[in-house]
Design an enzyme around this catalytic site. Structure first.
Site, short mmCIF file in Angstrom:
data_model
loop_
_atom_site.label_atom_id
_atom_site.label_comp_id
_atom_site.label_asym_id
_atom_site.label_seq_id
_atom_site.Cartn_x
_atom_site.Cartn_y
_atom_site.Cartn_z
CB CYS A 44 -0.54 1.61 -4.19
SG CYS A 44 -1.31 0.22 -3.34
N GLY A 86 0.76 -1.23 0.06
CA GLY A 86 0.16 -0.10 -0.02
C GLY A 86 0.72 1.35 0.02
N GLY A 145 3.00 2.73 -2.19
CA GLY A 145 3.30 3.00 -3.70
C GLY A 145 2.43 4.52 -3.90
#
EC number: 1.7.1.7
Length: 347
Positions: A186, A181, A183
């Site tokens: 993301c 999570g 990124g």
């Protein structure tokens, strides 16, 4: 249900405390590291930064440029075997030794991976990549890949907890990819409520991996060179970058024009854009867990890589680390409420 009370930290929650140093110049810092991998036994030396296996970042062109800096590229899994064949014929083995062959976990993915690896013995790295590395199917695929490829270096993930790092290493992974999570494109944490602050994940997973003779790669969460330094300071052996390398000439994002200015599209690999491109759309049983952004064209990636490596060298001089390997031993993190002076905007 239970609650863990301990505080977990991301890169933006800390700074690195400076220490006395005998280094006179950033030029004295050696960023190259040497590794002997647990299962394959292969020796590798280079700068332990990896371009992410995203279809707009982990490209053949990116691999050629980054290899000149001794940096790795996890080439995305959507190239065909024929395209791989053309690439292998075109580039020297020195480039191939800096390339990871990415794969999913289906039977078709396994067969394709074996065909690609057979193209050249210089292809030594495999990157087994799924969003959720906690599934039994993923572990079974890893074991199958290790049995089929005993001499290859296998990087597998993603996970964020020490016990799963240990399981993956014991199942055949040389390197475990850490991050759920964090990124830049993301949205897993928003869509699912699942995740783990990246710095704490790196610290805890590195401890677990190193106890078994394995390595980890911090995947996601870096937005500036200082974050890369913090990841290494936290114990990461490698750092994987997506957004920081996106938008360059070597990427393969679609270019769009608005009001006379050109932008490159960059998206997460679980985004609607990615699923439309590769599987025809978002399946009705799932939600997209990534977003699409427009980035101003940034030119060649050369200058960005030099900036990242320059920031790393400078971080090492601030704590007296003459080699990148020493950075984690020389790092003391301090919790902070702010990172930078924003009077003229973010740097």
């Amino acid at each position: 249900m239970r609650i863990e009370e301990g505080l977990k930290l991301g890169f933006k929650d800390v700074l690195i405390r400076p220490k006395r140093s005998t280094l006179k110049s950033r030029s004295e810092v050696e960023l190259e590291r040497q590794f002997t991998f647990k299962h394959s036994g292969w020796n590798w030396s280079g700068v332990p930064i990896i371009a992410a296996n995203m279809d707009t970042v982990g490209t053949f062109r990116m691999a050629e440029v980054l290899a000149s800096f001794d940096v790795l590229t996890a080439v995305h899994k959507h190239y065909t075997v024929e395209q791989w064949g053309e690439f292998v014929k075109r580039v020297p083995e020195s480039v191939l030794r800096h390339v990871m062959v990415s794969t999913g976990t289906s039977s078709a993915d396994f067969d394709k991976m074996k065909q690609i690896l057979a193209l050249s013995p210089a292809l030594k790295f495999i990157c087994i990549d799924v969003a959720n590395g906690y599934s039994e199917h993923f572990v079974s695929f890893l074991q199958k890949a290790r049995e089929a490829c005993p001499d290859k270096v296998i990087c597998a993930g993603n996970v964020v907890t020490g016990e799963m790092v240990e399981e993956l290493i014991l199942s055949g992974a040389d390197i475990v990819k850490v991050g759920i999570g964090p990124g830049s494109v993301c949205t897993t944490r928003v869509k699912t409520g699942v995740g783990y602050p990246q710095l704490s994940a790196v610290i805890e997973c590195a401890d677990a991996a190193h106890g078994l003779g394995g390595q980890i790669v911090s995947d996601g969460g870096c937005s500036v060179p200082g974050d890369v330094a913090k990841a290494f300071g936290g114990g990461a052996d490698f750092v994987m970058l997506g957004g920081m390398l996106a938008g360059h000439d070597e990427c393969e994002g679609r270019v769009v024009e608005e009001n006379g200015e050109k932008f490159m599209l960059f998206y997460g690999m679980s985004s609607e854009s990615a699923m439309k491109r590769h599987v025809g759309g978002v399946a009705e049983y799932r939600a997209a867990e990534g977003k699409t952004v427009k980035l101003p064209l940034r030119g060649s990636v050369d200058n960005t890589v030099r900036d990242i490596m320059g920031g790393l060298r400078s971080a090492c001089t601030y704590v007296g680390a003459s080699h990148l390997k020493e950075l984690t031993k020389r790092t003391t993190f301090i919790r902070v409420a702010e990172q930078e002076n924003r009077v003229f905007g973010s740097n």
